[in-house]
Design a protein around this motif. Structure first.
Motif, short mmCIF file in Angstrom:
data_model
loop_
_atom_site.label_atom_id
_atom_site.label_comp_id
_atom_site.label_asym_id
_atom_site.label_seq_id
_atom_site.Cartn_x
_atom_site.Cartn_y
_atom_site.Cartn_z
N GLY A 16 -8.07 10.57 9.18
CA GLY A 16 -7.48 9.97 7.85
C GLY A 16 -8.23 9.55 6.87
N THR A 17 -9.31 9.04 7.50
CA THR A 17 -10.47 8.31 6.89
C THR A 17 -11.86 9.06 6.46
OG1 THR A 17 -9.83 6.18 7.51
CG2 THR A 17 -12.11 6.23 6.67
N LEU A 18 -12.37 9.53 7.66
CA LEU A 18 -13.95 10.61 7.49
C LEU A 18 -13.14 11.94 7.60
CD1 LEU A 18 -16.24 8.71 9.83
CD2 LEU A 18 -16.52 8.96 7.24
N VAL A 19 -12.08 12.06 8.43
CA VAL A 19 -11.63 13.51 8.60
C VAL A 19 -10.20 13.51 8.17
CG1 VAL A 19 -13.29 14.08 10.47
CG2 VAL A 19 -10.95 13.52 11.01
N MET A 20 -9.62 14.43 7.57
CA MET A 20 -8.29 14.69 7.30
C MET A 20 -7.28 14.80 8.70
SD MET A 20 -8.60 14.35 4.27
CE MET A 20 -6.99 14.70 3.55
N ASN A 21 -6.12 14.08 8.59
CA ASN A 21 -5.26 14.27 9.70
C ASN A 21 -5.01 15.59 10.16
OD1 ASN A 21 -4.88 11.32 10.38
ND2 ASN A 21 -3.63 11.15 8.59
N ALA A 22 -4.46 15.58 11.28
CA ALA A 22 -4.35 17.16 12.17
C ALA A 22 -3.24 17.74 11.56
CB ALA A 22 -4.25 17.01 13.56
N SER A 23 -3.32 19.05 11.05
CA SER A 23 -2.13 19.68 10.65
C SER A 23 -1.58 20.94 11.73
CB SER A 23 -2.56 20.49 9.43
OG SER A 23 -3.57 21.43 9.57
N SER A 24 -2.28 20.97 12.89
CA SER A 24 -2.12 21.69 13.90
C SER A 24 -0.81 21.32 14.65
CB SER A 24 -3.22 22.26 14.88
OG SER A 24 -3.86 20.68 15.45
N PRO A 25 -0.14 22.32 15.23
CA PRO A 25 1.25 22.16 15.71
C PRO A 25 0.93 21.32 17.24
CG PRO A 25 0.75 24.45 15.98
CD PRO A 25 -0.20 23.80 15.15
N GLY A 26 1.76 20.60 17.69
CA GLY A 26 1.83 19.95 18.94
C GLY A 26 1.02 18.45 18.92
N ASN A 27 1.64 17.87 19.76
CA ASN A 27 1.11 16.33 19.85
C ASN A 27 0.30 16.19 21.00
OD1 ASN A 27 1.29 13.69 20.83
ND2 ASN A 27 2.73 13.09 19.41
N LEU A 28 -0.99 16.07 21.00
CA LEU A 28 -1.81 16.29 21.98
C LEU A 28 -1.65 15.16 23.29
CD1 LEU A 28 -5.57 17.06 20.77
CD2 LEU A 28 -3.61 18.57 21.65
N TYR A 29 -1.24 14.02 22.94
CA TYR A 29 -0.94 13.15 24.05
C TYR A 29 0.20 13.48 24.83
CZ TYR A 29 -3.77 10.40 20.62
OH TYR A 29 -4.69 9.91 19.68
#
Length: 231
Positions: A16-29
């Protein structure tokens, strides 16, 4: 111009600061937890911005009443999933102006450090995917959250290491600001994550930037005006 009187370290958040937040599906955690237990699980924890990897993994594990001893195993699967996504071409986009501002700070003789809830490995993969030169960052003056459940633990380590120097945390969430406050490090907010300028203006931020293009000068001037921390 007093850029060189004391060392200046800019501690960048990543997501959210250097790179945009993920838009890909699925919560990796969640996916990493499913791998660790070998079965499908109901997703019980949503995306929470500004948390550390360790804190999020612990929350996912505890949401299913599983033992904390599982946390290191889940962390290993999270690393694997991060690598798999990268190899599959699932890369983040750099935040507007962030690459140029990192270069600008380096030209001023400032250190570009990282202060992130990610591990060093996940940080490197995300930055590579977004097209950053990872050697532009000072990895010896960077602080990672893969073993800290609370983000304030990461900022406390940074404050101890950088006492007497000029330092600032650049982040996109009120949680980043609260952790900076706890450690006594100034916070500079950028509205390139899920929080807008108004929400970030309610934090202790020394400046709130719309992004690193429109407000690049605001960011640079605010950092240049800071006093050393812990003095």
């Amino acid at each position: 111009m007093e850029h060189h009187t004391v060392p200046t370290t800019v501690l960048w958040d990543i997501d959210g600061t250097l790179v945009m937040n993920a838009s890909s599906p699925g919560n990796l955690y969640h996916l990493a937890l499913e791998r660790a237990v070998g079965r499908d699980l109901t997703l019980r924890v949503g995306h929470q911005h500004g948390r550390t990897d360790a804190g999020l993994i612990a929350e996912h594990v505890r949401a299913h009443d599983l033992d904390d001893g599982l946390i290191p195993t889940v962390s290993g699967h999270l690393r694997d999933l991060t690598d798999e996504r990268y190899r599959a071409g699932d890369h983040r986009k750099p935040a507007p102006g962030a690459t140029a501002l990192v270069e600008r700070f380096a030209a001023l003789g400032w250190r570009n450090g990282l202060l992130t809830g990610n591990s060093a490995h996940r940080a490197r993969v995300k930055l590579l995917g977004a097209g950053f030169d990872v050697e532009a960052f000072d990895w010896d003056h960077s602080f990672f959250g893969d073993e800290e459940v609370d983000r304030s633990g990461v900022t406390a380590r940074a404050a101890a290491a950088l006492r007497g120097e000029r330092a600032v945390i650049v982040g996109d969430t009120p949680r980043d600001g609260a952790a900076a406050d706890t450690a006594g490090i100034p916070f500079l907010a950028v509205a390139t994550g899920v929080y807008d300028v108004a929400a970030l203006a309610a934090t202790s931020a020394v400046a709130v930037a719309r992004d690193c293009v429109q407000d690049a000068r605001l960011i640079e001037d605010a950092i240049a005006a800071l006093a050393p921390i812990g003095g």
